[in-house]
Design a protein around this motif. Structure first.
Motif, PDB file in Angstrom:
ATOM      1  N   TYR A 230     -30.068  -8.797  13.237  1.00 33.05           N
ATOM      2  CA  TYR A 230     -30.806  -9.512  12.207  1.00 33.05           C
ATOM      3  C   TYR A 230     -31.834 -10.359  12.946  1.00 33.05           C
ATOM      4  O   TYR A 230     -31.496 -11.039  13.909  1.00 33.05           O
ATOM      5  CB  TYR A 230     -29.872 -10.388  11.369  1.00 33.05           C
ATOM      6  N   GLN A 255     -31.212  -3.067  10.635  1.00 30.92           N
ATOM      7  CA  GLN A 255     -31.479  -4.488  10.415  1.00 30.92           C
ATOM      8  C   GLN A 255     -30.622  -4.903   9.231  1.00 30.92           C
ATOM      9  O   GLN A 255     -30.923  -4.597   8.087  1.00 30.92           O
ATOM     10  CB  GLN A 255     -32.949  -4.761  10.118  1.00 30.92           C
ATOM     11  N   GLU A 257     -28.371  -7.423   6.594  1.00 32.60           N
ATOM     12  CA  GLU A 257     -28.770  -8.554   5.756  1.00 32.60           C
ATOM     13  C   GLU A 257     -28.404  -9.901   6.367  1.00 32.60           C
ATOM     14  O   GLU A 257     -28.922 -10.938   5.976  1.00 32.60           O
ATOM     15  CB  GLU A 257     -28.153  -8.445   4.357  1.00 32.60           C
ATOM     16  N   ASP A 258     -27.498  -9.896   7.348  1.00 30.86           N
ATOM     17  CA  ASP A 258     -27.152 -11.120   8.068  1.00 30.86           C
ATOM     18  C   ASP A 258     -26.398 -10.746   9.334  1.00 30.86           C
ATOM     19  O   ASP A 258     -26.074  -9.577   9.566  1.00 30.86           O
ATOM     20  CB  ASP A 258     -26.318 -12.083   7.194  1.00 30.86           C
ATOM     21  N   THR A 261     -22.785  -9.113   8.987  1.00 27.39           N
ATOM     22  CA  THR A 261     -22.819  -7.685   8.705  1.00 27.39           C
ATOM     23  C   THR A 261     -23.195  -6.891   9.952  1.00 27.39           C
ATOM     24  O   THR A 261     -22.624  -5.824  10.219  1.00 27.39           O
ATOM     25  CB  THR A 261     -23.819  -7.387   7.578  1.00 27.39           C
TER      26      THR A 261
END
Length: 596
Positions: A230, A255, A257-258, A261
């Motif tokens: 990320y 990539q 979401e955070d 993850t």
């Protein structure tokens, strides 16, 4: 060593980096070792940024505090950086009717600094060129001041912009010619930098590469097939590089979401047998630490890349630091085996990726690879990599069909396994099943909260640490003899012993090569493997050294703390820096020159 330094200043978005990178490429091809260092604020546009290029005919991996040439896109560089110019240096700027304060003007006159105003806007209007070509115009004047030829710059421009068509190239060439012609009007065409050393053609075929690019190539070479991340400075450059390489490598780049993850994706891929890695910085790693702990208890190989920047909180997001060492060693709840290593330059950033995966898979445990903004974004002159020496070690991974059928569920977390390392097999294989989950478990992974089992499994996992400690390399001692660097395998007597890790290596080596100690015996002990921590060699060297100095870019001397935690000696003499900037070579030379 003779080195020449060039600094380009301006706001983000003005093309500061493009001039530095263009000059770096041309000078490297001309036979120079170059080192590029960037400073910029955490803004997309605006603020004050700089790109410094240090140039030498010998190996260098550091910057100095003063420069021979200062190029200013706006008045902020004239205000903030004019005092950094050396005696006999040059300031090239584009601010009409600029006047220095009386104090600064006096300083510049005393140093014999030449100030040159380039009317970029007027020249661009005369050529009927687009404003963006002002960067090429400035680059051409800089190139001429360096005593280089217009044809060399034209060749670089052709390579970079040739795909845009003949008209674009023609206008670029006109700007280059105009820049060279402009310089002929200054001091009868005699103004140039006189102190550029003679080139050394051994550098011509070296790579120009950032630490992030080197690490990305190292991941590819290590057989990494998935990278999850990320965006977070300074780890974002690695994510961008491997993403750009995705079509060439066939890697899966995610990539997320955070950061949570991203870490979970990497863990799932590794559990399924794919070599995968995740990278982050600062607070992003805080979010990943629960996954670090999960991988420890399910004994899943995992590779985390921690790119340091100053904290706490958001801190200085675009600057450098080494303040996360204790975080890496102590992160995640519970006690378990882990390996923490740190890259130090473009060589390490490539080579250690294979080591990280091999250790993770051999010991079935998390590996944290530390870098920082200084390494991630610095530009290195790097010899071509040895693409044959890396070996892939997948540890006790069972893939043979016959051996898979002989496995029992209780083999997976068998508490009596040698060195705590059990057989590992992949979900979906034709073998007995086991449970991989985050509760304390017995040999087949079933939940078991009994005291006896808790002790057995804890001791099983921590036996890996003892085995890992036996395997990892000792810190490396480099001795400086007559200005030359030499790896020293013996525990020799030293007048000065410097101890450090990570990105400090390059500047320490450069500082010691130029050390004015009048025959003093000096050496540098470099730690690549930081956990588990080896201290025996350090103790022997310290017992013989007249002075031992710890050098770190953090406030507390965290390497020194780890050495003490591991039962090693206390290093009382410390040189610590924590302003977001790396050590500069002349700065460190001065600090190390104190009497023993």
């Amino acid at each position: 060593m003779t080195r020449v330094s060039l600094k380009v200043t301006g706001a983000q978005g003005q093309g500061v980096n493009s001039i530095g990178e263009m000059c770096a490429k041309g000078l490297k091809r001309a036979g120079y070792c170059v080192f590029g260092y960037k400073e910029y604020m955490s803004l997309i546009k605006g603020g004050h940024s700089s790109y410094q290029l240090d140039v030498a005919s010998e190996a260098i991996e550091s910057s100095e505090t003063t420069v021979d040439m200062l190029v200013c896109f706006n008045h902020h560089g004239l205000e903030r950086n004019a005092r950094e110019v050396k005696s006999g240096g040059i300031i090239l700027h584009q601010t009409p009717q600029w006047k220095f304060s009386k104090e600064v003007q006096k300083t510049l006159e005393e140093r014999g600094v030449r100030v040159v105003y380039l009317p970029s806007e007027d020249v661009i209007k005369k050529l009927k060129a687009k404003p963006i070509l002002g960067n090429v115009l400035v680059t051409s004047v800089v190139w001429a001041l360096l005593g280089r030829k217009a044809e060399e710059l034209k060749e670089l421009v052709q390579e970079q912009f040739g795909h845009k068509g003949e008209k674009v190239i023609e206008m670029n060439f006109k700007c280059i010619e105009e820049g060279f012609a402009f310089l002929q009007t200054i001091e009868n065409g005699k103004l140039k930098m006189e102190n550029l050393p003679k080139p050394n053609l051994e550098w011509k075929d070296h790579l120009l590469i950032t630490g992030s690019e080197a690490m990305g190539l190292g991941l590819i070479h290590a057989g990494c097939r998935m990278y999850c991340g990320y965006p977070m400075t300074p780890s974002s450059q690695l994510l961008s590089f491997v993403a750009d390489m995705q079509n060439k490598t066939g890697m899966v780049i995610k990539q997320a979401e955070d950061e949570i993850t991203a870490a979970q994706m990497m863990s799932g891929a590794m559990h399924m047998g794919t070599r995968a890695a995740t990278g982050t910085s600062g607070g992003g790693f805080d979010l990943m630490t629960e996954t670090v702990s999960l991988n420890a208890i399910i004994e899943n190989p995992s590779v985390f890349i921690l790119a340091q920047r100053p904290g706490p909180a958001t801190g200085l997001p675009t600057w450098t630091a080494q303040g996360d060492l204790l975080l890496a060693v102590g992160s995640a709840h519970g006690e378990f085996a882990r390996c923490v290593m740190a890259v130090s330059d473009a060589e390490d950033s490539y080579d250690l990726m294979s080591e990280a995966f091999n250790i993770a898979e051999k010991y079935q445990t998390p590996v944290i690879v530390m870098t920082d903004k200084q390494i991630a974004e610095a530009l290195f002159t790097q010899k071509p990599y040895d693409q044959k020496k890396a070996k892939i070690d997948r540890g006790n991974l069972v893939t043979d069909p016959k051996a898979l059928k002989e496995l029992k569920s209780t083999d997976r977390y068998n508490p009596t396994a040698k060195d705590g390392i059990s057989p590992r097999w992949l979900p979906g294989a034709e073998a007995a099943t086991y449970c991989a989950q985050g509760d304390e478990h017995n040999a087949d992974g079933s939940v078991d909260e009994s005291a006896k089992n808790a002790v057995e499994q804890m001791e099983k996992r921590l036996r890996k640490m003892k085995a890992l400690e036996r395997e990892i390399a000792e810190p490396v001692l480099t001795k400086i003899e007559n200005g030359k660097l030499k790896i020293e395998n013996n525990d020799v007597d030293l007048d000065l012993l410097v101890v450090s890790w990570g990105s400090n290596k390059g500047v320490i080596m450069d500082a010691l090569k130029g050390h004015k100690g009048q025959g003093r015996k000096v050496g540098y002990l470099h730690y690549t493997y930081l956990w588990p921590m080896k201290t025996e060699r350090l103790e022997k060297l310290m017992s013989k050294a007249k002075r031992t100095v710890l050098v770190e870019c953090n406030h507390g001397g965290q390497l020194g703390m780890l050495i003490q935690m591991s039962g090693g000696p206390t290093i009382k003499d410390k040189i610590l820096k924590y302003d977001g900037r790396p050590f500069f070579v002349d700065e460190l030379q001065s600090l190390l020159s104190a009497p023993c």
